[in-house]
Motif scaffolding. Structure first.
Motif, short mmCIF file in Angstrom:
data_model
loop_
_atom_site.label_atom_id
_atom_site.label_comp_id
_atom_site.label_asym_id
_atom_site.label_seq_id
_atom_site.Cartn_x
_atom_site.Cartn_y
_atom_site.Cartn_z
N HIS A 90 0.83 -1.20 0.00
CA HIS A 90 0.00 0.00 0.00
C HIS A 90 0.87 1.25 0.00
CE1 HIS A 90 -3.34 2.59 0.68
NE2 HIS A 90 -2.86 3.01 1.84
N SER A 91 1.95 1.28 0.73
CA SER A 91 2.81 2.46 0.80
C SER A 91 3.56 2.67 -0.51
CB SER A 91 3.78 2.34 1.97
OG SER A 91 4.68 1.29 1.75
N LYS A 92 3.92 1.59 -1.22
CA LYS A 92 4.61 1.74 -2.50
C LYS A 92 3.68 2.35 -3.54
CE LYS A 92 8.23 -1.70 -2.30
NZ LYS A 92 8.82 -2.86 -2.93
N LEU A 128 3.29 6.04 -2.76
CA LEU A 128 4.51 6.75 -3.15
C LEU A 128 4.56 6.93 -4.67
CD1 LEU A 128 7.10 7.96 -2.04
CD2 LEU A 128 8.17 5.73 -2.34
N PHE A 129 4.16 5.90 -5.42
CA PHE A 129 4.14 6.00 -6.88
C PHE A 129 3.13 7.05 -7.34
CE2 PHE A 129 2.23 4.63 -10.92
CZ PHE A 129 3.33 4.77 -11.74
N LEU A 130 1.95 7.07 -6.73
CA LEU A 130 0.93 8.06 -7.08
C LEU A 130 1.41 9.48 -6.76
CD1 LEU A 130 -2.40 6.32 -6.05
CD2 LEU A 130 -1.59 6.87 -8.34
N MET A 131 2.06 9.67 -5.61
CA MET A 131 2.61 10.99 -5.24
C MET A 131 3.66 11.43 -6.26
SD MET A 131 1.20 12.37 -2.69
CE MET A 131 2.31 13.44 -1.86
N GLU A 132 4.52 10.50 -6.65
CA GLU A 132 5.55 10.81 -7.63
C GLU A 132 4.92 11.18 -8.97
OE1 GLU A 132 9.22 8.47 -9.79
OE2 GLU A 132 8.61 7.81 -7.79
N LEU A 133 3.88 10.48 -9.36
CA LEU A 133 3.17 10.75 -10.61
C LEU A 133 2.49 12.12 -10.57
CD1 LEU A 133 2.51 9.44 -13.33
CD2 LEU A 133 0.45 8.50 -12.29
N ILE A 134 1.87 12.45 -9.46
CA ILE A 134 1.22 13.76 -9.31
C ILE A 134 2.25 14.89 -9.38
CG2 ILE A 134 0.01 15.24 -7.64
CD1 ILE A 134 -1.59 12.74 -6.81
N ILE A 135 3.38 14.71 -8.74
CA ILE A 135 4.45 15.73 -8.77
C ILE A 135 4.98 15.89 -10.19
CG2 ILE A 135 6.80 16.22 -8.01
CD1 ILE A 135 6.00 15.02 -5.28
N ALA A 136 5.14 14.80 -10.92
CA ALA A 136 5.61 14.88 -12.31
C ALA A 136 4.59 15.61 -13.19
CB ALA A 136 5.90 13.49 -12.86
N ILE A 137 3.31 15.32 -13.00
CA ILE A 137 2.26 16.00 -13.77
C ILE A 137 2.24 17.49 -13.45
CG2 ILE A 137 -0.25 16.20 -14.03
CD1 ILE A 137 -0.38 13.13 -13.76
#
Length: 162
Positions: free
Chosen positions: A3-5, A8-17
Motif C-alpha cells: 500500500h505504501s509503495k 509513493l508511486f501516485l505521489m511521484e506521478l502527481i508531482i511529475a504531472i
C-alpha cells in the motif's frame, strides 16, 4: 508494505504531472510574449519605412510644396500650417477614409532659417471618433515617433527648378 509503495508511486506521478503542467504554462507564456514582440517589431519597421519615405519625398522635392503635394497625392495638405497629413491603416497601407485609420504621419515644414530647410515628421496613433452632430474626425491619441529632417539650400541640385 504494498500500500505504501502504490501511494509513493501516485505521489511521484502527481508531482511529475504538476511539474510538466507548470513547465508548459511557462512555455505558452513565452511563446505568446515572443509573438507579441514580433508583431510590435514588424509594426515599428513598417512605421520607420513610411517615415523614411516621407523624409525622402521632402529631400527629393527640395522643400517645394507643390512637388511634395504631387508625390504625396493621398495626403491632406494644409497651406496655412505648411503641413501634410497622411493616414494609414493597421498594416501601414495608405487610406483616405478616416474610419479605416489607425495611424497618421504629419510632415510639418518649418520656416527657412539661414539657408536650412527643416521638416518635422511626427507619427501618431489615431482613434476615429464621431462628434455629436455626426461628423467623423480623427483624434491623435499618442505621438509614437518623431524625426527632424534638415536640407541645406546650397545642396539643391536644381533638378526641380523651372
Amino acid at each position: 508494505m504494498r500500500h505504501s509503495k502504490s501511494t509513493l508511486f501516485l505521489m511521484e506521478l502527481i508531482i511529475a504531472i504538476l511539474f510538466f503542467a507548470l513547465a508548459s504554462t511557462v512555455c505558452i507564456r513565452l511563446f505568446a510574449k515572443s509573438h507579441l514582440l514580433s508583431k510590435q517589431t514588424v509594426d515599428q519597421n513598417e512605421m520607420i519605412i513610411q517615415v523614411q519615405n516621407m523624409a525622402d519625398i521632402f529631400l527629393a522635392a527640395e522643400g517645394h510644396t507643390d512637388k511634395m503635394a504631387e508625390l504625396l497625392s493621398l495626403a491632406d495638405y494644409n497651406e496655412e500650417g505648411a503641413s501634410f497629413l497622411q493616414y494609414f491603416d493597421e498594416n501601414w497601407n495608405t487610406v483616405q477614409d478616416i474610419r479605416d485609420t489607425s495611424h497618421s504621419i504629419l510632415l510639418k515644414l518649418l520656416p527657412e532659417e539661414n539657408g536650412l530647410l527643416t521638416a518635422k515628421i511626427d507619427v501618431y496613433s489615431i482613434k476615429p471618433t464621431v462628434k455629436e452632430d455626426g461628423e467623423l474626425y480623427a483624434v491623435m491619441t499618442k505621438n509614437i515617433y518623431n524625426l527632424t529632417v534638415n536640407h541645406h539650400i546650397a545642396e539643391r541640385r536644381g533638378s526641380l527648378e523651372k
